[in-house]
Design an enzyme around this catalytic site. Sequence first.
Site, PDB file in Angstrom:
ATOM      1  N   ASP A  40       0.880  -1.209   0.057  1.00  0.00           N
ATOM      2  CA  ASP A  40      -0.052  -0.046   0.005  1.00  0.00           C
ATOM      3  C   ASP A  40       0.832   1.224  -0.092  1.00  0.00           C
ATOM      4  O   ASP A  40       0.413   2.248  -0.431  1.00  0.00           O
ATOM      5  CB  ASP A  40      -0.920   0.000   0.966  1.00  0.00           C
ATOM      6  CG  ASP A  40      -1.982  -0.956   1.161  1.00  0.00           C
ATOM      7  OD1 ASP A  40      -2.413  -1.381   0.015  1.00  0.00           O
ATOM      8  OD2 ASP A  40      -2.844  -1.200   2.099  1.00  0.00           O
ATOM      9  N   TYR A  43       1.831   2.320  -3.456  1.00  0.00           N
ATOM     10  CA  TYR A  43       0.715   2.390  -4.092  1.00  0.00           C
ATOM     11  C   TYR A  43       0.505   3.969  -3.824  1.00  0.00           C
ATOM     12  O   TYR A  43       0.172   5.017  -4.678  1.00  0.00           O
ATOM     13  CB  TYR A  43      -0.475   1.795  -4.138  1.00  0.00           C
ATOM     14  CG  TYR A  43      -1.941   2.154  -4.624  1.00  0.00           C
ATOM     15  CD1 TYR A  43      -1.974   1.785  -6.039  1.00  0.00           C
ATOM     16  CD2 TYR A  43      -2.654   2.740  -4.052  1.00  0.00           C
ATOM     17  CE1 TYR A  43      -3.219   2.001  -6.568  1.00  0.00           C
ATOM     18  CE2 TYR A  43      -3.537   3.275  -4.508  1.00  0.00           C
ATOM     19  CZ  TYR A  43      -3.956   2.834  -5.792  1.00  0.00           C
ATOM     20  OH  TYR A  43      -5.172   3.405  -6.697  1.00  0.00           O
ATOM     21  N   ASP A  44       0.601   4.265  -2.663  1.00  0.00           N
ATOM     22  CA  ASP A  44       0.181   5.626  -1.994  1.00  0.00           C
ATOM     23  C   ASP A  44       1.276   6.581  -2.766  1.00  0.00           C
ATOM     24  O   ASP A  44       0.924   7.897  -2.770  1.00  0.00           O
ATOM     25  CB  ASP A  44       0.346   5.798  -0.542  1.00  0.00           C
ATOM     26  CG  ASP A  44      -0.931   5.193  -0.056  1.00  0.00           C
ATOM     27  OD1 ASP A  44      -1.843   4.870  -0.429  1.00  0.00           O
ATOM     28  OD2 ASP A  44      -0.743   4.709   1.308  1.00  0.00           O
ATOM     29  N   GLU A 123     -10.199   8.597  13.646  1.00  0.00           N
ATOM     30  CA  GLU A 123     -10.093   6.946  13.882  1.00  0.00           C
ATOM     31  C   GLU A 123      -9.124   6.341  12.961  1.00  0.00           C
ATOM     32  O   GLU A 123      -8.532   6.852  11.928  1.00  0.00           O
ATOM     33  CB  GLU A 123     -11.582   6.573  13.138  1.00  0.00           C
ATOM     34  CG  GLU A 123     -11.753   6.782  11.730  1.00  0.00           C
ATOM     35  CD  GLU A 123     -13.159   6.736  11.350  1.00  0.00           C
ATOM     36  OE1 GLU A 123     -14.150   6.459  12.191  1.00  0.00           O
ATOM     37  OE2 GLU A 123     -13.303   6.719  10.249  1.00  0.00           O
ATOM     38  N   LYS A 125      -7.233   4.021  10.509  1.00  0.00           N
ATOM     39  CA  LYS A 125      -7.754   3.489   9.174  1.00  0.00           C
ATOM     40  C   LYS A 125      -7.249   1.977   9.041  1.00  0.00           C
ATOM     41  O   LYS A 125      -6.059   1.574   8.863  1.00  0.00           O
ATOM     42  CB  LYS A 125      -6.687   4.410   8.062  1.00  0.00           C
ATOM     43  CG  LYS A 125      -7.411   4.089   6.485  1.00  0.00           C
ATOM     44  CD  LYS A 125      -6.339   4.908   5.700  1.00  0.00           C
ATOM     45  CE  LYS A 125      -7.040   4.546   4.240  1.00  0.00           C
ATOM     46  NZ  LYS A 125      -6.648   3.102   3.927  1.00  0.00           N
ATOM     47  N   ASP A 127      -6.889  -1.697   7.575  1.00  0.00           N
ATOM     48  CA  ASP A 127      -6.242  -2.195   6.302  1.00  0.00           C
ATOM     49  C   ASP A 127      -7.303  -3.473   6.106  1.00  0.00           C
ATOM     50  O   ASP A 127      -6.891  -4.546   6.453  1.00  0.00           O
ATOM     51  CB  ASP A 127      -4.852  -2.461   6.512  1.00  0.00           C
ATOM     52  CG  ASP A 127      -4.329  -2.632   5.081  1.00  0.00           C
ATOM     53  OD1 ASP A 127      -4.682  -2.355   4.137  1.00  0.00           O
ATOM     54  OD2 ASP A 127      -3.115  -3.150   4.865  1.00  0.00           O
ATOM     55  N   GLU A 185     -15.297  -1.582   7.585  1.00  0.00           N
ATOM     56  CA  GLU A 185     -14.036  -2.452   6.950  1.00  0.00           C
ATOM     57  C   GLU A 185     -14.280  -3.950   7.511  1.00  0.00           C
ATOM     58  O   GLU A 185     -14.290  -4.230   8.705  1.00  0.00           O
ATOM     59  CB  GLU A 185     -12.952  -1.895   7.487  1.00  0.00           C
ATOM     60  CG  GLU A 185     -11.722  -2.225   6.486  1.00  0.00           C
ATOM     61  CD  GLU A 185     -11.503  -1.338   5.151  1.00  0.00           C
ATOM     62  OE1 GLU A 185     -10.815  -1.355   4.612  1.00  0.00           O
ATOM     63  OE2 GLU A 185     -12.620  -0.461   5.031  1.00  0.00           O
ATOM     64  N   TYR A 237     -17.884   2.470  10.320  1.00  0.00           N
ATOM     65  CA  TYR A 237     -17.316   3.724  10.570  1.00  0.00           C
ATOM     66  C   TYR A 237     -17.974   4.841   9.781  1.00  0.00           C
ATOM     67  O   TYR A 237     -17.760   5.978   9.573  1.00  0.00           O
ATOM     68  CB  TYR A 237     -15.946   3.765  10.290  1.00  0.00           C
ATOM     69  CG  TYR A 237     -15.489   3.329   8.714  1.00  0.00           C
ATOM     70  CD1 TYR A 237     -15.823   3.637   7.725  1.00  0.00           C
ATOM     71  CD2 TYR A 237     -14.909   2.211   8.918  1.00  0.00           C
ATOM     72  CE1 TYR A 237     -15.600   3.372   6.451  1.00  0.00           C
ATOM     73  CE2 TYR A 237     -14.406   1.700   7.485  1.00  0.00           C
ATOM     74  CZ  TYR A 237     -14.693   2.301   6.373  1.00  0.00           C
ATOM     75  OH  TYR A 237     -14.370   1.714   5.381  1.00  0.00           O
ATOM     76  N   LYS A 325      -1.694   8.999   6.097  1.00  0.00           N
ATOM     77  CA  LYS A 325      -0.861   7.569   5.882  1.00  0.00           C
ATOM     78  C   LYS A 325       0.390   7.784   6.679  1.00  0.00           C
ATOM     79  O   LYS A 325       1.032   8.528   6.954  1.00  0.00           O
ATOM     80  CB  LYS A 325      -0.865   7.499   4.452  1.00  0.00           C
ATOM     81  CG  LYS A 325      -1.817   7.515   3.670  1.00  0.00           C
ATOM     82  CD  LYS A 325      -2.741   6.556   3.937  1.00  0.00           C
ATOM     83  CE  LYS A 325      -2.404   4.943   3.634  1.00  0.00           C
ATOM     84  NZ  LYS A 325      -2.642   4.769   2.312  1.00  0.00           N
ATOM     85  N   CYS A 419      13.809   2.010 -30.580  1.00  0.00           N
ATOM     86  CA  CYS A 419      12.965   1.538 -29.977  1.00  0.00           C
ATOM     87  C   CYS A 419      13.271   0.059 -29.677  1.00  0.00           C
ATOM     88  O   CYS A 419      13.868  -0.824 -30.422  1.00  0.00           O
ATOM     89  CB  CYS A 419      11.483   1.406 -30.749  1.00  0.00           C
ATOM     90  SG  CYS A 419      10.255   0.383 -29.840  1.00  0.00           S
ATOM     91  N   CYS A 422      10.669  -2.301 -31.723  1.00  0.00           N
ATOM     92  CA  CYS A 422      10.629  -2.549 -33.208  1.00  0.00           C
ATOM     93  C   CYS A 422      11.973  -1.769 -33.970  1.00  0.00           C
ATOM     94  O   CYS A 422      11.955  -2.306 -35.007  1.00  0.00           O
ATOM     95  CB  CYS A 422       9.267  -1.687 -33.820  1.00  0.00           C
ATOM     96  SG  CYS A 422       9.353   0.139 -33.616  1.00  0.00           S
ATOM     97  N   CYS A 443       8.886   6.190 -29.491  1.00  0.00           N
ATOM     98  CA  CYS A 443       9.123   5.414 -30.635  1.00  0.00           C
ATOM     99  C   CYS A 443       8.615   6.120 -31.772  1.00  0.00           C
ATOM    100  O   CYS A 443       7.455   6.679 -31.761  1.00  0.00           O
ATOM    101  CB  CYS A 443       8.728   3.992 -30.262  1.00  0.00           C
ATOM    102  SG  CYS A 443       8.356   2.913 -32.158  1.00  0.00           S
ATOM    103  N   CYS A 449       4.784  -0.457 -34.740  1.00  0.00           N
ATOM    104  CA  CYS A 449       5.487  -0.824 -33.183  1.00  0.00           C
ATOM    105  C   CYS A 449       4.429  -1.775 -32.525  1.00  0.00           C
ATOM    106  O   CYS A 449       3.223  -1.230 -32.261  1.00  0.00           O
ATOM    107  CB  CYS A 449       5.718   0.433 -32.488  1.00  0.00           C
ATOM    108  SG  CYS A 449       6.706   0.006 -31.039  1.00  0.00           S
TER     109      CYS A 449
END
Length: 702
Positions: A40, A43-44, A123, A125, A127, A185, A237, A325, A419, A422, A443, A449
């Site tokens: 996570d 990703y964040d 509150e 968070k 997961d 959750e 929640y 976070k 490239c 190709c 390219c 391609c």
Amino acid sequence: MADLKNMTSEEAKEVHLTLVDTIRKHDESYYREDDPAIPDAEYDELRKQLLELEARFPELVTPDSPSQSLGVAPAKGFGKVKHKVSMLSLDNAFSNDELREFEGRIRRFLGLGPAEEVAFFAEPKIDGLSASLRYKKGRFIQGATRGDGQVGEDITANLRGVTDLPLEFAGAKAPPPDLFEIRGEVYMSKADFLELNKAQAESGGKIFANPRNAAAGSLRQLDHSITASRKLRFFAYAWGEASSVPGQTQAEVLAAFKNWGFSVNPLSEVCANMEEAIDAYRKIEELRAELDYDIDGVVFKVNRLEWQSRLGFVSRSPRWAIAHKFPAERATTIIEDIEIQVGRTGALTPVARLHPVTVGGVVVSNATLHNEDEIIRKDIRIGDTVVVQRAGDVIPQVVEVNLEKRPKDSAPYEFPTRCPICGSHAVKEVNETTGKEDAVRRCTGGLICRAQAVERLKHFISRNALDIEGLGAKLIESFYQDGLIKTPADIFTLEKRDAEPGNLQRIKNREGFGEKATRNLFDAIDDKREVPLDRFVYALGIRHIGQGNARLLARNYLSFDKLRSSLSDTSDNAGDAYAELLDIDGIGAAVADAVTEFFREDRNQEMLDDLLAEVTVTDFDPPAQDSAVAGKTVVFTGTLELMTRQEMKAKAEGLGAKVSGSISAKTDYLVAGANAGSKLKKAKDLDVTVLNEQEWLDLIGN
């Protein structure tokens, strides 16, 4: 990501496209497959990069951006449930300053003075997996996953097996509401997770990477008896549709939840102001390691429900809530190689292959290097010892190079000028406005391609586009390589061509296929011969047109015939059709230019002719709005005093109105505040209805 201050708009577009594509792929892994490819925090970090980029280049902020959309469509193994009230995600903050800016935005939107306190409900968070529980007169009748925020999966039977989820409201002092939708959750405790993995290992079953994956995989079992055996738990929640709400604040409603028998997180508390909220974050962060469930931050919500209502929502998240976070984690490793990936626009993107390293308990083995200029700026080389960081979004990033550990025979990385797919020349274009080279090398192979053609086809059949079950990225690559699918129309003529006499490439004879699998594929393709307008526009892969902008175009043009004929008539970005496109609130010049360029291209028109011979694009059906202004076009001008302009606009859009930035004969209302200027005069000339603020508020019943 390259230095934002020195980044050109063209460079920003390319970086934005790369981030968007990457985030969407990871959304698929997270929401659909319950098996995220990255942690996570990574990703964040990608999402944070996206938001920073869009803040610096606001023309990139479109409704289709992952910053404005959420999740993926539900899988086919479950029934579908349309959420009466959208299930949205939350914006993220990663520092105390960002929390203070969040409070500042609230004050500006509501027009609050500095002396007025804004209380927040804090509150942990959790997961886990978001779920919505529908109760009628206090009895549980239906449950669903978040899905794409609009439509989720029906998991009613599975939710009945969740340990602390009441099937009836208990202990209520007053009769329960006729209808109430509890949201929260579903999670698995750390102890139960370890016990489950031990049992899975003994039986030869799947070993889960973490409690979140275990909870999500367990909750989405088609056999609900498996779900019931896995000791899932639930924290309430929030709420969705409700006939009445038991309180005037977030805290009061959560107290009612607890009274009804739901588990409410005991660490939640009301904070009188943002500084108290920051203190609450620190306390929860210190307790994190001691908890028997995973958390990845703290959520802050404006406590007063009246203010929540006024603040409303943006397309992806509420304005009145934010998730702070936990901080990024870093580790040191070695770059073993640098590989070049080619995207569907021909952009060459470098990726560092790392010696696997554990960062915060998760093994990472690659990091994005963004573009050639970023490699040069940081002087990143193969063999370098580097610090990598994962935080927030998708792919880890290289923070810095340890020059003291650089090998003596090290040489600067030479970015390819051809490239790797190709062999065509890869060049940097010169920006006509600035005279500077773009950061991204592209390219020049175009349609020859394979990377570009294949990536466009992958996008066409992706989950948020046509979403053809069983026709995934790997199969597209295989079919393209064998000449079976070269264009979108080829997908829909596949069965006919497969049945031609003398065909030596019958799909049923391919590895992994057979009569049944082949039939299933053809049926899945036929199931998509009727396509909603917004999905079809998104599937075309037009630059800058993601889900949000596709929906915006669909809502304004209503049919593909009208959209196509209107935008095909534009000439040199001028004329009434182009002006009408620019009048759509949220469509800027970059988006308008990309759309009109697409429809002016003869090869694209030929592709559309072939495709429309096989599929039917259904007209956009706007959501029903019980509002006097639904479907009307409104313009705001002058100094507004009863509400901020931002709040006025949000209210209008929430009631189904179209907000435009300019007056035309198609404008229904001009709402004029103090010191209204040229727009007021033009509205009178065109006989457009002019309202003052109070008349507008009376009209919308506010």
